[in-house]
Design an enzyme around this catalytic site. Structure first.
Site, PDB file in Angstrom:
ATOM      1  N   ILE A 185       6.127   2.878  -3.017  1.00 36.39           N
ATOM      2  CA  ILE A 185       6.840   2.251  -4.192  1.00 36.39           C
ATOM      3  C   ILE A 185       5.832   0.776  -3.978  1.00 36.39           C
ATOM      4  O   ILE A 185       5.634   0.086  -5.121  1.00 36.39           O
ATOM      5  CB  ILE A 185       8.197   1.737  -3.569  1.00 36.39           C
ATOM      6  CG1 ILE A 185       9.256   2.963  -3.476  1.00 36.39           C
ATOM      7  CG2 ILE A 185       8.879   0.552  -4.399  1.00 36.39           C
ATOM      8  CD1 ILE A 185       9.309   3.595  -4.829  1.00 36.39           C
ATOM      9  N   SER A 239      15.951  -2.024  -1.416  1.00 39.22           N
ATOM     10  CA  SER A 239      16.991  -1.036  -0.643  1.00 39.22           C
ATOM     11  C   SER A 239      17.012   0.523  -0.809  1.00 39.22           C
ATOM     12  O   SER A 239      16.091   0.907  -1.671  1.00 39.22           O
ATOM     13  CB  SER A 239      18.163  -1.903  -0.673  1.00 39.22           C
ATOM     14  OG  SER A 239      19.080  -1.404   0.435  1.00 39.22           O
ATOM     15  N   LYS A 288      20.940   5.022   1.152  1.00 34.65           N
ATOM     16  CA  LYS A 288      21.125   5.313   2.405  1.00 34.65           C
ATOM     17  C   LYS A 288      21.867   4.451   3.037  1.00 34.65           C
ATOM     18  O   LYS A 288      22.155   4.340   4.213  1.00 34.65           O
ATOM     19  CB  LYS A 288      19.958   5.837   3.136  1.00 34.65           C
ATOM     20  CG  LYS A 288      19.470   7.283   2.713  1.00 34.65           C
ATOM     21  CD  LYS A 288      18.086   7.565   3.473  1.00 34.65           C
ATOM     22  CE  LYS A 288      17.762   8.926   3.052  1.00 34.65           C
ATOM     23  NZ  LYS A 288      17.359   9.194   1.605  1.00 34.65           N
ATOM     24  N   LYS A 333      18.646  -0.864   6.801  1.00 32.51           N
ATOM     25  CA  LYS A 333      18.628  -1.252   5.450  1.00 32.51           C
ATOM     26  C   LYS A 333      19.934  -2.000   4.848  1.00 32.51           C
ATOM     27  O   LYS A 333      19.724  -3.025   4.116  1.00 32.51           O
ATOM     28  CB  LYS A 333      18.306  -0.148   4.513  1.00 32.51           C
ATOM     29  CG  LYS A 333      16.975   0.442   4.711  1.00 32.51           C
ATOM     30  CD  LYS A 333      15.844  -0.481   4.562  1.00 32.51           C
ATOM     31  CE  LYS A 333      15.505  -0.813   3.065  1.00 32.51           C
ATOM     32  NZ  LYS A 333      14.101  -1.659   3.085  1.00 32.51           N
ATOM     33  N   GLY A 373       0.724  -0.998   0.007  1.00 29.91           N
ATOM     34  CA  GLY A 373       0.153   0.106  -0.159  1.00 29.91           C
ATOM     35  C   GLY A 373       0.697   1.097  -0.159  1.00 29.91           C
ATOM     36  O   GLY A 373       0.417   2.280  -0.080  1.00 29.91           O
ATOM     37  N   GLY A 374       2.010   1.229   0.167  1.00 27.13           N
ATOM     38  CA  GLY A 374       2.930   2.206   0.223  1.00 27.13           C
ATOM     39  C   GLY A 374       3.106   3.008  -1.034  1.00 27.13           C
ATOM     40  O   GLY A 374       2.721   2.204  -2.309  1.00 27.13           O
TER      41      GLY A 374
END
Length: 626
Positions: A298, A411, A414, A426, A295-296
């Site tokens: 990306i 990923s 960062k 990450k 749902g985000g």
């Protein structure tokens, strides 16, 4: 009776009149002012039959169904073909039935007259309708409120826009002129409007002609060409608008509604993405695909693009029900035949994740679920570890246990030499993925690393827009801070392509283009919003936040870089960590993260011991919003 129905009747009757008149005048010309067919009655009988032939052919070609106010090349060619066929049938009728009573020259001359007459008849109705429409819509219009429009590009798109503006006087738009870099087009006229110069002349033309809005009307322009044009146009006070790309126009056509405001993404000038869709389809089409964090920003775009590739089933897992509900409704609306399952679950819940994998056996897994907001994770480092690290561990172990074919971790740049706990978490996720790949025989584990995406949750762009709407100031943390940017659809396209290259253990790095100075981005966004930076909208520097870098890196120094068949995707193979000992390290970390005696700074020190490239900021800083 409506005008269109009335027009059809009048046009039908006038076409019959044209046929009779053409044959009558042609007969007088050919036969020295006498009519064939004896006393003349026979001639009129012949022409009546021919009229029926012509009208039958005209109806077959649907000449009375065309909307002649917007007639184009196809419509005119249709008239020519209809007339040729009707003339041919008339000749056959004369040769077989009338035994040449009318003669071939008479039929040819009359046929030419009918062709010209029917074309003229339709042009008359087109002109009459246009004049009637404009008279109706111009009444009460205030000329002083009309916007002056400058079109960039003197091609077919501009001609269509001019036509649309003429057809819609209620838009209150006036074409000031056009600019085009073609030497051949200089001072030429496009649909009655003059080419006033080249792209470099835009500032002069805007000032000289009082231009209110600039339309970029070159759908085939590359991203780099568009950026160059927009870089010149944005220096003017005129509002910038653009047409969609040529492929979108093929799908949706061109109308005045196609023109949209220029977005910041239009100024980035990124390379065009070329995908090997056949390669992507191999691991998506006909497969059960699971997307965590679906749902985000990306994750939802991943779901949109995967849905178009005809998976056997698409499973969306997300903890936030509002986002999950939104993407579920969108996919059901746009892909009614899609086998879709939306599940509310946390990647932290190992039991639930294993149940999902056991019940549905996904073959391809995209792991996009993560906490990504840098400042928030700095104040709650244990949450970054619980969600990002152990969420990844749960999903990756389930993929191994239930023999998924591919596991693709989303990923971030960062993760390279991280200065914040989010990036370090990450990087640890990447280490988990590479360790899992070394132990799993059935599943190929890879990570795809990229920078900031425009419009994503937590992106600086929505924040800047909100600040501009509120009258400013626009706040950023440092004048020299730079970031790599990519649009969400671009990033997802490359993620899908990278997944097709996966053999196991790779960290794919996306070419993010040139780094963007955030200060310049803020100025551009203010201009695109119709304001003057530093004058109408201020920019304020607030200072770097804890864990924030001036610039991001996409590749660690020790990784090396290899190319792939796609010039925008590279692959690194990092070494230098103990894959065998990572499992025990994670077992201890899980205890530490739940230990109330271990503070946030202590946890950061522990992560530094696991991820040596992580340089934690342990200063007690105040956390200011951007």
């Amino acid at each position: 009776m409506k005008f269109r129905q009335y027009k059809k009747i009048v046009m039908f009757v006038s076409d019959i009149g044209i046929i009779f008149l053409s044959y009558f005048l042609s007969a007088l010309l050919i036969h020295d002012f006498s009519l064939p067919g004896g006393d003349g009655n026979g001639f009129y009988g012949y022409v009546l039959v021919i009229s029926l032939i012509y009208e039958s052919v005209f109806c077959f070609f649907r000449l009375y169904g065309s909307l002649w106010t917007v007639a184009g090349y196809y419509d005119y060619m249709n008239i020519v073909l209809a007339n040729l066929m009707a003339a041919g049938l008339a000749a056959i009728y004369d040769f077989i039935i009338l035994k040449g009573a009318l003669s071939l020259p008479l039929i040819i001359i009359a046929g030419g007259g009918i062709l010209l007459g029917t074309l003229g008849n339709r042009m008359f109705f087109r002109i009459y309708r246009r004049l009637l429409y404009e008279k109706k819509n111009v009444k009460g219009a205030n000329p002083s409120r009309r916007k002056n429009i400058l079109l960039v590009g003197a091609g077919e798109a501009s001609a269509l826009i001019i036509k649309e503006i003429r057809n819609h006087p209620e838009l209150a738009m006036n074409i000031a002129g056009l600019v085009d870099d073609s030497e051949f087009k200089q001072h030429a006229r496009i649909s009655g409007h003059k080419v006033l110069g080249k792209v470099k002349d835009i500032p002069f033309v805007v000032k000289e002609y009082g231009v209110d809005e600039i339309f970029l009307a070159i759908p085939s322009a590359t991203h780099e060409e568009r950026r160059i044009i927009l870089d010149v146009a944005k220096t003017t006070p005129a509002k910038l608008k653009t047409l969609p790309g040529v492929y979108e126009m093929v799908d949706k056509g061109l109308s005045i509604k196609s023109i949209r405001d220029v977005e910041i993404s239009d100024l980035l000038g990124r390379k065009e993405i070329h995908l090997n869709n056949e390669k992507i389809s191999e691991y998506i089409e006909g497969k059960t695909v699971l997307v965590t964090g679906g749902g985000g920003s990306i994750g939802s775009e991943l779901c949109r693009q995967i849905a178009a590739l005809h998976p056997k089933q698409l499973i969306i897992v997300d903890i936030y029900e509002n986002n999950a509900y939104a993407i579920e409704n969108e996919l059901k609306r746009n892909h009614p035949k899609l086998n879709l399952l939306v599940l509310i679950a946390s990647v932290r819940d190992k039991r639930k994740i294993n149940w999902i994998f056991d019940a549905h056996r996904p073959e391809t897994v995209f792991h996009a679920a993560a906490h990504k907001h840098v400042p928030l994770m700095e104040t709650s480092p244990e949450e970054a570890i619980k969600n990002n690290v152990f969420g990844t561990l749960n999903v990756s172990e389930a993929a191994h246990k239930y023999e998924a074919e591919k596991f693709i971790l989303i990923s971030t740049d960062k993760a390279v030499n991280p200065t914040n706990i989010m990036g370090a978490s990450k990087r640890l996720c990447e280490m988990i993925v590479q360790t899992m790949d070394a132990t799993s025989e059935k599943t190929d584990y890879v990570a795809v690393r990229f920078g900031n995406v425009l419009g994503s949750n937590g992106s600086v762009i929505p924040l800047f827009k909100e600040q501009i709407r509120n009258g400013g100031p626009v706040t950023l943390t440092h004048k020299d801070i730079v970031r790599y940017f990519m649009t969400i659809p671009e990033a997802v396209q490359l993620v899908l392509q990278a997944g097709s290259y996966a053999q196991g253990g790779e960290i794919f790095v996306l070419d993010m283009g040139d780094p963007v100075r955030i200060y310049d981005l803020a100025e551009n966004l203010i201009r695109l919003s119709g304001y003057e930076p530093h004058n109408e909208i201020q920019i304020r520097i607030t200072g770097l936040r804890p864990g924030e870098k001036l610039y991001e890196e996409l590749l660690m120094a020790e990784e090396g870089l290899e190319s792939t068949p796609n010039e925008l995707i590279f692959v690194g193979r990092p070494n230098g960590f103990d894959k065998e000992g990572l499992k025990k390290t994670l077992e201890q970390l899980e205890k530490d993260v739940h230990d109330e005696q271990i503070s946030g700074d202590m946890l950061k020190e522990i992560i530094h011991g696991i991820v040596p490239t992580y340089k934690p900021d342990l200063k007690k800083n105040e956390h200011s919003a951007v």
